[in-house]
Design an enzyme around this catalytic site. Structure first.
Site, PDB file in Angstrom:
ATOM      1  N   HIS A 263      20.688 -29.121  19.935  1.00 26.15           N
ATOM      2  CA  HIS A 263      20.614 -29.059  18.477  1.00 26.15           C
ATOM      3  C   HIS A 263      19.485 -28.124  18.061  1.00 26.15           C
ATOM      4  CE1 HIS A 263      20.187 -30.237  14.302  1.00 26.15           C
ATOM      5  NE2 HIS A 263      18.929 -30.546  14.542  1.00 26.15           N
TER       6      HIS A 263
ATOM      7  N   TYR B 164      23.422 -36.693  26.182  1.00 25.71           N
ATOM      8  CA  TYR B 164      24.607 -37.222  25.497  1.00 25.71           C
ATOM      9  C   TYR B 164      25.889 -36.436  25.724  1.00 25.71           C
ATOM     10  CZ  TYR B 164      22.837 -33.724  22.162  1.00 25.71           C
ATOM     11  OH  TYR B 164      22.373 -32.575  21.586  1.00 25.71           O
TER      12      TYR B 164
ATOM     13  N   ARG C 240      28.488 -25.436  20.112  1.00 30.34           N
ATOM     14  CA  ARG C 240      27.046 -25.196  20.190  1.00 30.34           C
ATOM     15  C   ARG C 240      26.640 -25.231  21.670  1.00 30.34           C
ATOM     16  NH1 ARG C 240      24.086 -30.240  18.437  1.00 30.34           N
ATOM     17  NH2 ARG C 240      23.778 -30.451  20.677  1.00 30.34           N
TER      18      ARG C 240
END
Lengths: 365, 326
Positions: free
Chosen positions: A256, A265, A252
């Site tokens: 998100h 993160y 990805r």
């Protein structure tokens, strides 16, 4: 194919899609990329509330989706809306849903990126992770019980492999030999949780063994490899050979969603590593090497797709929200009396006190 | 005293309690390096390490089941469910297990755990990121259900919930996470469970509400005061189970006219319990029928959520009806 897309690697490739279909497959991938780009722009302008982009996952989505027939059913998760377009859902419907307007087939009830289209057998999804998987098994079982040569494609992400639904679905499918293909698109991250913390198994494909079905792990950025693995599984299911699990390893490239900040993160160098393996660039290189589509052809294709997206967006912006009366529709086949009373009451309050004010909050992730 | 938002107060409550009590642990999806999708757990892994604040695989059933095991064995878990809408895979562990462990074991085994979860609308989250499911859980003996509406209450109630010997579902109104700041006491600060808060005095009518509906009801009471000079009392219930029934009955009796407001659907919603309580214990003091202002008896919509959610407009309408009733 080679990591840079320069050629097909030696060895067995079948089943592959017919060469004549390859530019169309690229076009499906490109459409998803360009739709995401446009929707993200609209989101930043406050015109669309949320976008769960598929950027980086186009090979996995479209290579796998190409392995199914129009009669097969698809149960999707958050990021496979492009597969509905590939199967024939009009772009206008896609965009109307992103706006949640009166032309959205779901009547503006779901967040964006929750696509559905009965005409192309693409089933409505909730946001609750993994719930679609046992449902896909049931739908597949219905095909089998009726003796129809149709199968079901059940998409999920890596995170969903931890859900109750995943376990129940694979267990039932194995026992009942349901004609279903579980396509796990492993994009590396379940929001902020890396696949290394999602499972201690060797791979997602390895989980299939425990359920008595074949499982494979595939380079999810190689569109032809994705097609081949999923087509083999779909053919097997169609022939009565039962379910399979195919894990497509991809990445990805964006957050998100439109509101997530992945720099909190994950390491930008990891993202850069994968950006250099962009599945669109890779397939474009192969198409060029094979003489199927050159740079000029790609440019013309992109311009045409962009134009169609622009038209669909322009149309969506002319359409207002669904009328207040739709609030109580579709709760049941017919609105019961108490719901009819509630909408009458709401209209009275609007008449006496004015319209409700739009909510102030924003989606956090 | 520091000025904090509600979500910062939750974070402060967690940090404060974790510093004081080494058995307090935080687990859930994305609670680690990301700090939770709303940043309620920001900085916890950095300060306390992965041993005490950790990301779990994506399974609510797992989070709560593991939380129960930790609680059975001497730890004090604070489990985060990312959105209350996602709690249902864990319904079995909460309703059949956490809520019943004490009873089924005759008090031998107990589950002192907290389940934190953001609930309610107001962020354009559609029907799976906006629900108010308190009624499902208030129908479950053995659980406590707490809903703060201010930063100070969020911290004080959270610390009381962590210290409570029973499982507490802690519903955080996500619409209020960053809507205003308030002075919050530093260090350990407790607000006792099962007490209500009088938000605004008055004796012409009373509005019972909780969570994100509290500021909505305050605005409605202000508008009524300006428009007609009526003094409307606003009571924040803040613990739904076990409820401070005496306080509710006393306020109903003092005012004689009652409106109950919640975001959740009306049928079998929490307002029905308040109405029944008043019918049973204060009917002789009532001057008007109880009026409920609630969400529709439908799933939560997206584009039309502002019509679904009770707003000051609808609460004013209800207050006019109870005040004008003769």
């Amino acid at each position: 194919m080679a990591a840079d897309g320069s050629a097909l690697l030696p060895g067995r490739h079948e089943p592959l899609p017919p060469r004549a279909d390859w530019p169309g497959l690229y076009r499906a991938m490109l459409t998803t990329r360009l739709l995401d780009d446009r929707m993200l722009k609209l989101q930043r302008q406050g015109r669309v509330a949320f976008v769960g982009a598929a950027t980086g996952l186009e090979a996995a989505i479209h290579g796998s989706a190409a392995a199914f027939t129009a009669e097969d059913w698809v149960f999707s998760a958050l990021r496979e809306g492009g597969a509905a377009v590939q199967r024939g859902m009009p772009l206008e419907q896609y965009v109307a849903h992103m706006f949640g307007n009166a032309e959205d087939t779901a009547k503006g009830r779901q967040m964006p990126n929750h696509f559905q289209c009965r005409e192309v057998n693409f089933v409505s999804w909730s946001s609750v992770i993994g719930t679609q998987l046992p449902q896909a098994v049931g739908a597949a079982l219905a095909f089998a019980r009726r003796g129809e040569p149709r199968v079901v494609c059940a998409y999920s992400g890596d995170g969903a492999t931890s859900s109750n639904g995943f376990h129940s679905a694979l267990n039932f499918a194995g026992v009942l030999r349901a004609p279903v293909v579980f396509v796990v698109i492993d994009n590396g991250w379940a929001i902020s949780v890396p696949s290394s913390k999602q499972t201690a198994a060797r791979s997602y494909g390895a989980k299939a063994a425990a359920y008595g079905m074949p499982g494979t792990d595939v380079d999810g950025n190689d569109v032809l490899a994705c097609y081949r693995a999923v087509k083999e599984a779909a053919d097997r299911a169609r022939a009565g050979g039962g379910p399979s699990l195919v894990a497509l390893r991809s990445y990805r490239l964006l957050g998100h969603s439109s509101s997530d900040d992945p720099s909190r993160y994950r390491d930008e160098r990891e993202v850069e590593h994968w950006r250099r393996r962009d599945p669109l660039d890779r397939f474009a290189a192969l198409l060029e090497a094979e003489g199927l589509l050159d740079a000029a052809g790609r440019e013309a294709m992109a311009a045409e797709v962009r134009g169609r997206i622009t038209e669909a967006v322009a149309r969506a912006e002319q359409v207002g929200p669904p009328p207040l009366e739709t609030l109580v529709e579709d709760v049941y086949a017919e609105p019961p009396r108490h719901l009819r009373r509630q909408v009458i009451e709401a209209l009275r309050v609007v008449a006496e006190h004015g319209e409700a004010e739009a909510v102030a909050g924003r989606f956090p992730l | 005293m520091t000025e904090l938002t509600l979500v910062q107060a939750v974070n402060d409550g967690l940090k404060t309690k974790m510093r004081e009590d080494e058995t307090v642990l935080v687990l859930g999806e994305d609670v680690g390096p990301k700090g939770g999708v709303f940043l309620a757990t920001e900085g916890l892994t950095a300060e306390f390490g992965e041993e005490r604040c950790f990301d779990t695989p994506l399974s609510e059933d797992g989070i709560i089941g593991v939380g129960i095991g930790l609680a059975l064995n001497g730890m004090k878990p604070v489990c985060e469910i990312q959105f209350q809408d996602f709690i249902f895979p864990a319904f079995d562990q909460i309703v059949s297990e956490a809520a019943k462990f004490r009873y089924r074991s005759g008090g031998m085994y107990t589950v002192p755990m907290v389940i934190r979860t953001p609930y309610g609308g107001g962020i354009r989250g559609g029907l799976y990121h906006s629900q108010s499911g308190e009624a499902y859980f208030c129908h479950t003996p053995g659980l406590k259900v707490v809903v703060p509406s201010t930063p100070a209450d969020a911290k004080g109630l959270l610390i009381s919930a962590i210290e409570d010997p029973d499982p507490v579902l802690f519903l955080e109104p996500k619409a209020l996470y960053r809507s205003f700041r308030q002075e919050v006491p530093e260090g350990i600060w407790r607000v006792p469970l099962s007490t209500v808060r009088e938000v605004r005095p008055g004796d012409d009518a009373v509005v019972f509400c909780y969570g994100a509906m509290v500021p909505v009801c305050e605005r409605a009471a202000e508008r009524i005061a300006e428009a007609r000079g009526a003094a409307v009392r606003v009571v924040d219930l803040r613990t739904l189970l076990p409820l401070d029934e005496e306080a509710v009955i006393a306020a109903a009796r003092a005012c004689g006219r009652v409106v109950v407001v919640h975001e959740a659907p009306r049928f079998c919603g929490y307002g029905a319990e308040i109405s029944a309580l008043i019918a049973e214990h204060a009917i002789d003091a009532m001057e008007a029928p109880v009026v409920r202002v609630t969400g529709f008896d439908t799933p939560f919509p997206n584009t039309l959520e502002h019509y679904y959610l009770p707003d000051a407009r609808r609460v004013v309408d209800a207050l006019e009806r109870v005040l004008d009733y003769e």
